[in-house]
Design an enzyme around this catalytic site. Structure first.
Site, PDB file in Angstrom:
ATOM      1  N   CYS A   2      -4.127  91.496  42.519  1.00  0.00           N
ATOM      2  CA  CYS A   2      -4.000  92.264  43.737  1.00  0.00           C
ATOM      3  C   CYS A   2      -5.119  93.289  43.855  1.00  0.00           C
ATOM      4  O   CYS A   2      -5.997  93.387  43.001  1.00  0.00           O
ATOM      5  CB  CYS A   2      -2.656  92.998  43.746  1.00  0.00           C
ATOM      6  SG  CYS A   2      -1.244  91.935  43.433  1.00  0.00           S
ATOM      7  N   ILE A  51       1.768  85.768  42.773  1.00  0.00           N
ATOM      8  CA  ILE A  51       1.683  84.915  41.585  1.00  0.00           C
ATOM      9  C   ILE A  51       3.046  84.771  40.925  1.00  0.00           C
ATOM     10  O   ILE A  51       3.491  83.673  40.602  1.00  0.00           O
ATOM     11  CB  ILE A  51       0.682  85.498  40.558  1.00  0.00           C
ATOM     12  CG1 ILE A  51      -0.713  85.693  41.194  1.00  0.00           C
ATOM     13  CG2 ILE A  51       0.611  84.617  39.319  1.00  0.00           C
ATOM     14  CD1 ILE A  51      -1.445  84.425  41.507  1.00  0.00           C
ATOM     15  N   GLU A  76      -1.683  91.145  35.326  1.00  0.00           N
ATOM     16  CA  GLU A  76      -0.535  90.402  34.828  1.00  0.00           C
ATOM     17  C   GLU A  76      -0.112  90.966  33.469  1.00  0.00           C
ATOM     18  O   GLU A  76      -0.968  91.251  32.621  1.00  0.00           O
ATOM     19  CB  GLU A  76      -0.872  88.914  34.648  1.00  0.00           C
ATOM     20  CG  GLU A  76      -1.306  88.206  35.930  1.00  0.00           C
ATOM     21  CD  GLU A  76      -0.192  88.040  36.959  1.00  0.00           C
ATOM     22  OE1 GLU A  76       0.989  88.256  36.596  1.00  0.00           O
ATOM     23  OE2 GLU A  76      -0.503  87.714  38.117  1.00  0.00           O
ATOM     24  N   ASP A  97       6.765  91.074  36.909  1.00  0.00           N
ATOM     25  CA  ASP A  97       6.313  91.834  35.748  1.00  0.00           C
ATOM     26  C   ASP A  97       6.072  93.294  36.094  1.00  0.00           C
ATOM     27  O   ASP A  97       6.132  94.167  35.226  1.00  0.00           O
ATOM     28  CB  ASP A  97       5.053  91.198  35.144  1.00  0.00           C
ATOM     29  CG  ASP A  97       3.930  91.018  36.159  1.00  0.00           C
ATOM     30  OD1 ASP A  97       4.185  91.144  37.372  1.00  0.00           O
ATOM     31  OD2 ASP A  97       2.796  90.720  35.737  1.00  0.00           O
ATOM     32  N   SER A 356      -9.579  80.621  31.727  1.00  0.00           N
ATOM     33  CA  SER A 356     -11.004  80.594  31.399  1.00  0.00           C
ATOM     34  C   SER A 356     -11.213  80.672  29.893  1.00  0.00           C
ATOM     35  O   SER A 356     -10.392  81.251  29.174  1.00  0.00           O
ATOM     36  CB  SER A 356     -11.703  81.784  32.077  1.00  0.00           C
ATOM     37  OG  SER A 356     -12.963  82.036  31.523  1.00  0.00           O
TER      38      SER A 356
END
Length: 598
Positions: A2, A51, A76, A97, A356
């Site tokens: 965000c 998410i 996150e 979360d 990644s």
């Protein structure tokens, strides 16, 4: 993932227009919704990329059950389900979360930060204390900037552009940051390009109270190496990495993986397959004989992924630079940011979250210069004055090796690393350009100048947050994509940081711990691979007429804004179609993009 923003000031409801301008400027970070909440002395804004907990219960700014606290979070919290069970007394309203941080704050106040995993930048307003508590993750994955406005407002946001959009501050360029940029190609993670807009450094927390700002470090890298055998290290390595990957697959949207065909991304894809069969993988490649696409395809075939190849498209480089560079807000010279933008743009067509393989080189010893430094460390000359004197005489008569030359030139491998590796402009050249003010960055530990592991720690505190995480965050967020980095899971990263360097590399091999632990997961071809980047050639780029026209427009016109900060005549000496030229072009682009506020 965000975008967050806030203004702390008396009569905060009077700042509704300003906070909206701030969040509007961050729409790329959160296209799904925009919300605001106000207290008498605090205005909080949020842009949402949904998410986890896609319902209204997950929206931000988020009030606590008592309404005394309100949070805005970017990032996150991995493993938040376990934390939720530890703070079961809190009356949760949803499954996000973000709410876990409110539960932790009510029990532990600012001390919650020591138990909080993940990638994050957040701010909690405590209305009873009339206090703002902010923090940024340990490795600088998520950004956080702040400033003091014209009327003593405390302003914060995910990006500099949002602070500027408030109209509450006139930015002042920081000469130290310009010098640091010219040397390394990025602005230090401990400052911004503006002297009156600040970055909250990685692993730091901030408290605003009664008009005063208190910044402190809450985490330091482990500074001691462990004593551990290779067999024990392999077992722990694999256990921790599997756990990191598993935690980072939690989402209420589709998660995929970047796949370059290198050792790091291939390892992530292999372990994702154990929890998420038939994952989506995406690769970017250039159509030439050294393209990595064929290696990525091998791994994709092995694990039967839904594989997407993004081939280099012949584009107008000048147009691409003018479009992409404003997302950085600061000068940024990493040549891979354009292909990184392209892979993120294409990933977003199919995914909202991508894993990644970043930071494997810094954790496992993957860069070629680490091998050189390891050879220098084991070389006898630079610590022996008699040997140095003899070698200086010898080199006048005979050609000596590169390692010997560097040992004669630098006093330690740390000295070599800081003043030779990844440097564009040295002290003399920066002085020629009119940048004589250097920035001296501190570290969370005292580096041993002869320790290879400490050099990797220096990179984790310098290069990773200042370059890698900036590129990853800005290029992903430019496309409303969340990128997660399993190698930066705190438990796994700390384990790797403390491994003795002989389990990372020798003069014969690199990434030893990764090769030993993950080799069976790769193909035979991948097992024999070493570090390879995107294969970009800056010189070939400057052979394109459109890029040279842009360069001439920005660097051969003394009236351009960039020459308020560097010397015009000296600049002309460095326009040689090389990395120095590229560095200067990116600085000029930044000045051009921001000329309306400079």
């Amino acid at each position: 993932m965000c975008g967050i923003a806030g203004i702390i000031s008396n009569n905060a409801r009077n700042y509704q227009e300003e906070i909206k301008k701030m969040t509007d400027s961050l729409i790329h970070r959160g296209p799904d919704s925009s919300d605001f909440e106000f207290y008498d002395n605090a205005a909080l804004g949020h842009r949402r990329l949904s998410i986890i907990d896609l319902s209204e219960n997950g929206k931000q700014p988020m009030f606590s059950n008592t309404k005394n606290e309100c949070i805005v979070l970017n990032g996150e919290i991995y493993g938040y389900q376990d934390l939720k069970r530890q703070y079961a007394e809190y009356p949760y309203h949803g499954g996000s979360d973000t709410e876990v941080i409110l539960a932790m704050y009510q029990r532990k106040q600012e001390n919650l930060i020591h138990d909080l995993p993940g990638m994050f930048a957040f701010a909690v307003w405590d209305d009873h204390k009339q206090q703002l508590f902010c923090a940024r993750d340990r490795f600088g994955e998520k950004p956080f900037y702040y400033a003091i406005g014209h009327n003593n407002e405390f302003i914060f946001a995910s990006e500099i552009k949002a602070i500027l959009a408030s109209g509450l501050i006139q930015p002042e360029v920081n000469p130290e940051a310009v010098s640091n940029y010219l040397q390394y190609g990025y602005v230090s993670a401990y400052q911004s390009i503006y002297s009156n807009i600040h970055t909250l450094p990685p692993a730091h927390q901030l408290i605003w109270k009664e008009g005063s700002v208190y910044v402190s470090r809450y985490y330091s890298l482990p500074s001691k190496d462990r004593v551990i055998s290779l067999s024990d290290a392999k077992e722990e390595f694999l256990y921790l990495l599997k756990n990191a990957v598993k935690k980072q697959l939690i989402a209420d949207v589709q998660v995929g993986s970047f796949l370059s065909g290198g050792l790091d991304s291939s390892s992530v894809v292999a372990l994702v397959d154990e929890f998420l069969p038939h994952q989506t993988t995406i690769s970017f490649g250039y159509d030439h004989k050294n393209s990595e696409l064929k290696y990525a395809k091998e791994i994709a075939d092995k694990y039967k992924t839904n594989h997407i190849e993004v081939h280099e498209q012949k584009k107008d480089l000048a147009e691409s630079l003018l479009h992409v560079s404003p997302f950085f807000d600061e000068p940024f010279a990493d040549t891979s940011y354009l292909p990184h933008y392209e892979i993120c743009k294409n990933a977003r067509k199919n995914l909202t979250v991508a894993l990644s393989g970043d930071v494997g080189d810094e954790l496992f010893g993957g860069y070629h210069f680490y091998t050189v430094e390891n050879m220098m460390k084991n070389h006898f000359s630079y610590k022996n004055l008699i040997a140095r004197f003899a070698l200086n005489l010898y080199k006048k008569a005979k050609t000596v090796s590169f390692v010997t030359q560097q040992n004669l030139k630098y006093g330690s491998i740390l000295d070599f690393h800081l003043n030779s590796v990844r440097n564009d402009f040295n002290t003399t050249e920066r002085s020629m350009l009119g940048c004589s003010t250097d920035y001296q960055q501190g570290y969370s530990f005292t580096p041993d100048p002869d320790s290879l592991n400490d050099i990797m720690r220096v990179d984790l505190e310098n290069y990773v947050p200042g370059n890698m995480m900036v590129k990853s965050d800005r290029m992903a967020m430019a496309n409303s994509l969340e990128v997660r980095t399993p190698f930066l899971d705190i438990d796994f990263a700390e384990f790797c940081i403390q491994l003795p360097d002989q389990l990372k590399l020798t003069s014969e091999n690199d990434k030893i711990i990764l090769r030993e632990s993950m080799g069976s997961y790769w193909t035979d071809t991948i097992r024999g691979r070493h570090k390879q980047g995107f294969g970009l050639s800056v010189k070939s780029w400057f052979e394109e007429d459109n890029l040279m026209r842009l360069s001439n427009d920005l660097l051969k016109d003394p009236d351009q804004k960039v020459f308020s900060y560097i010397d015009f005549k000296a600049t002309q000496k460095f326009l040689n179609k090389d990395h120095k030229h590229w560095n200067l072009l990116q600085l000029a682009l930044w000045a051009h993009n921001n000329k309306s506020v400079l």
